[in-house]
Design a protein around this motif. Structure first.
Motif, PDB file in Angstrom:
ATOM      1  N   THR A   5       0.816  -1.209   0.000  1.00  0.00           N
ATOM      2  CA  THR A   5       0.000   0.000   0.000  1.00  0.00           C
ATOM      3  C   THR A   5       0.848   1.257   0.000  1.00  0.00           C
ATOM      4  O   THR A   5       0.364   2.331  -0.318  1.00  0.00           O
ATOM      5  CB  THR A   5      -0.928   0.038   1.225  1.00  0.00           C
ATOM      6  OG1 THR A   5      -0.143  -0.102   2.400  1.00  0.00           O
ATOM      7  CG2 THR A   5      -1.942  -1.078   1.146  1.00  0.00           C
ATOM      8  N   GLN A 182       0.113   8.445   2.407  1.00  0.00           N
ATOM      9  CA  GLN A 182      -1.304   8.120   2.506  1.00  0.00           C
ATOM     10  C   GLN A 182      -2.103   9.333   2.967  1.00  0.00           C
ATOM     11  O   GLN A 182      -3.226   9.564   2.508  1.00  0.00           O
ATOM     12  CB  GLN A 182      -1.516   6.955   3.488  1.00  0.00           C
ATOM     13  CG  GLN A 182      -0.962   5.619   3.019  1.00  0.00           C
ATOM     14  CD  GLN A 182      -1.724   5.045   1.847  1.00  0.00           C
ATOM     15  OE1 GLN A 182      -2.774   5.551   1.456  1.00  0.00           O
ATOM     16  NE2 GLN A 182      -1.202   3.984   1.257  1.00  0.00           N
ATOM     17  N   THR A 270      -4.430   3.035  -2.012  1.00  0.00           N
ATOM     18  CA  THR A 270      -5.081   4.005  -1.134  1.00  0.00           C
ATOM     19  C   THR A 270      -5.249   3.379   0.243  1.00  0.00           C
ATOM     20  O   THR A 270      -5.087   2.163   0.409  1.00  0.00           O
ATOM     21  CB  THR A 270      -6.457   4.396  -1.695  1.00  0.00           C
ATOM     22  OG1 THR A 270      -7.233   3.206  -1.893  1.00  0.00           O
ATOM     23  CG2 THR A 270      -6.313   5.109  -3.037  1.00  0.00           C
ATOM     24  N   ALA A 276      -8.558   5.048  -7.047  1.00  0.00           N
ATOM     25  CA  ALA A 276      -8.470   6.503  -7.099  1.00  0.00           C
ATOM     26  C   ALA A 276      -7.781   6.923  -8.390  1.00  0.00           C
ATOM     27  O   ALA A 276      -6.996   6.161  -8.977  1.00  0.00           O
ATOM     28  CB  ALA A 276      -7.696   7.035  -5.895  1.00  0.00           C
ATOM     29  N   ALA A 278      -4.977   8.801  -9.779  1.00  0.00           N
ATOM     30  CA  ALA A 278      -3.695   9.260  -9.249  1.00  0.00           C
ATOM     31  C   ALA A 278      -2.934  10.130 -10.242  1.00  0.00           C
ATOM     32  O   ALA A 278      -1.741  10.394 -10.044  1.00  0.00           O
ATOM     33  CB  ALA A 278      -2.839   8.061  -8.867  1.00  0.00           C
ATOM     34  N   TRP A 281      -1.147  12.999  -8.571  1.00  0.00           N
ATOM     35  CA  TRP A 281      -0.404  12.784  -7.339  1.00  0.00           C
ATOM     36  C   TRP A 281       1.043  13.191  -7.574  1.00  0.00           C
ATOM     37  O   TRP A 281       1.591  13.022  -8.670  1.00  0.00           O
ATOM     38  CB  TRP A 281      -0.460  11.320  -6.923  1.00  0.00           C
ATOM     39  CG  TRP A 281      -1.795  10.892  -6.375  1.00  0.00           C
ATOM     40  CD1 TRP A 281      -2.960  11.590  -6.370  1.00  0.00           C
ATOM     41  CD2 TRP A 281      -2.076   9.626  -5.756  1.00  0.00           C
ATOM     42  NE1 TRP A 281      -3.963  10.856  -5.792  1.00  0.00           N
ATOM     43  CE2 TRP A 281      -3.453   9.643  -5.401  1.00  0.00           C
ATOM     44  CE3 TRP A 281      -1.325   8.503  -5.478  1.00  0.00           C
ATOM     45  CZ2 TRP A 281      -4.067   8.569  -4.775  1.00  0.00           C
ATOM     46  CZ3 TRP A 281      -1.935   7.423  -4.847  1.00  0.00           C
ATOM     47  CH2 TRP A 281      -3.290   7.461  -4.496  1.00  0.00           C
TER      48      TRP A 281
END
Length: 415
Positions: A5, A182, A270, A276, A278, A281
């Protein structure tokens, strides 16, 4: 391979959590045709002129490639794929499949900008090797000569860093780093902040004694590159690597923006595992290990340069680049200086939230393969880019089917 993750820039991860899904890959290749999966071909890129398919055999091969790509997409759920395959004497294969945006359903096209994750490592290490050729540093120099504060830095060489043998702790495994990304995927990290996450841990093993894929190594090499060259890594790569090759659409970004046209990237990295977008990001947590953006056309140019060194690296230095180390966790593959070899193919793959890539060159056939995806979601523990590479090479180069990882005695997995 399973992707934790935490934000990863891999994908070639030579460690015990690498799992290859051979049975799944074989199953994907048993399908010779399927429906669904939009195919588009885009003008306006610097791809070589596509040769006309001139025989039933060539047309059948292209159809088999189409079918293999579509089937991997259906099985893995990857929204869009850009695929290129170039082999002397064969028609060029450069196609886009699926969608670039799941909301608008805009189609993927071959000229889109894509994040390439750990393929960035091939560029960073190329810059280091150019400085070797210029006599400005040596591969067996200790990293402490250039960057202070590195644990056991007087024992870790630049060669150890480039070949993933330093023993440094991978900052992406640090729980504080994971919590930080995160909490805010758009946070901008400095290279020093990333290194600090690593340096608070002891070494995992004595330098030079093992091979463990670790992003800390390449972030640190990026710092060496900047220190010795006197330029930012973005400026150095532009001036000394990209511009000489006319790779005008490849860049080391200074923010989270990606130039148009681009595909949206989708991730399940996530906090709760839900998907999501990304796309925007921040890539700063990947730094010199995985922040770059490129295109199908530019990576077609780049693949043989990485594998042969020409025209950027002296032959003697390229020979050192291709001196590989192996790991029992990764049978059939080996890692050199910022590249890997597997089943005759030379190159690298990459993963960053929302995107995966695979760029390889097969010297024996002078063949180039490029895969760009707008998803990094693993399928049964295997990176989707690996499954695409397996499917494509099973059709195109049956004597060199791309494989990586344990359990792949007859199929592939990269990352």
């Amino acid at each position: 391979m399973p992707i934790p993750t935490s934000r990863r820039t891999g994908t070639l991860r030579l460690r015990r959590n690498v799992v290859a899904s051979l049975a799944a890959a074989v199953a994907l290749l048993t399908v010779t045709s399927c429906s669904g999966g939009r195919v588009t071909e885009s003008a306006g890129t610097r791809l070589p002129t596509r040769q006309a398919t001139s025989s039933p055999t060539e047309a059948a091969t292209a159809a088999r490639l189409d079918a293999a790509v579509r089937q991997v997409m259906r099985t893995t759920g990857v929204p869009g794929a850009i695929v290129g395959l170039w082999m002397p004497g064969q028609p060029d294969y450069a196609r886009a499949f699926g969608v670039a945006d799941k909301q608008t359903r805009a189609p993927m096209t071959t000229n889109m900008n894509m994040r390439i994750g750990s393929e960035t490592k091939t560029f960073t290490v190329t810059g280091i090797l150019q400085l070797v050729d210029q006599g400005k540093l040596g591969l067996d120099d200790p990293v402490s000569r250039y960057v202070p504060g590195v644990p056991e830095g007087d024992k870790i060489t630049l060669r150890d860093l480039a070949r993933m043998q330093s023993g440094l702790f991978d900052y992406t495994k640090d729980p504080d780093f994971d919590a930080a990304v995160q909490e805010n995927p758009e946070r901008v990290f400095t290279a020093q902040e990333l290194l600090d996450y690593s340096f608070k841990h002891p070494l995992d093993f004595a330098p030079g004694t093992q091979l463990v894929y670790c992003d800390t190594n390449t972030v640190l090499l990026g710092q060496v590159l900047e220190k010795v060259s006197g330029q930012s890594i973005a400026d150095y790569l532009r001036d000394h690597v990209l511009d000489p090759l006319d790779m005008g659409r490849t860049l080391y970004p200074d923010d989270a923006q990606i130039p148009a046209p681009y595909a949206h990237g989708y991730t399940t990295q996530t906090a709760d595992g839900t998907e999501a977008d990304a796309t925007h990001w921040s890539p700063s947590d990947a730094n010199a290990a995985g922040a770059m953006i490129s295109t199908l056309a530019d990576l077609h140019t780049w693949a043989p340069v990485v594998a042969t060194g020409t025209p950027l690296i002296k032959p003697s230095t390229q020979k050192q680049r291709l001196q590989t180390a192996t790991s029992p966790d990764f049978p059939g593959a080996a890692y050199g200086l910022g590249l890997f070899t597997a089943e005759g193919w030379v190159g690298h793959n990459g993963s960053i939230p929302g995107y995966q890539s695979l760029t390889l060159y097969l010297p024996s056939k002078k063949a180039t393969m490029v895969v760009l995806l707008n998803s990094d979601k693993p399928y049964k523990g295997t990176d989707p880019s690996t499954l695409f590479g397996t499917a494509i090479t099973t059709v195109a180069t049956p004597g060199h089917v791309f494989r990586l990882g344990p359990g792949t005695s007859s199929t592939p997995s990269a990352g």
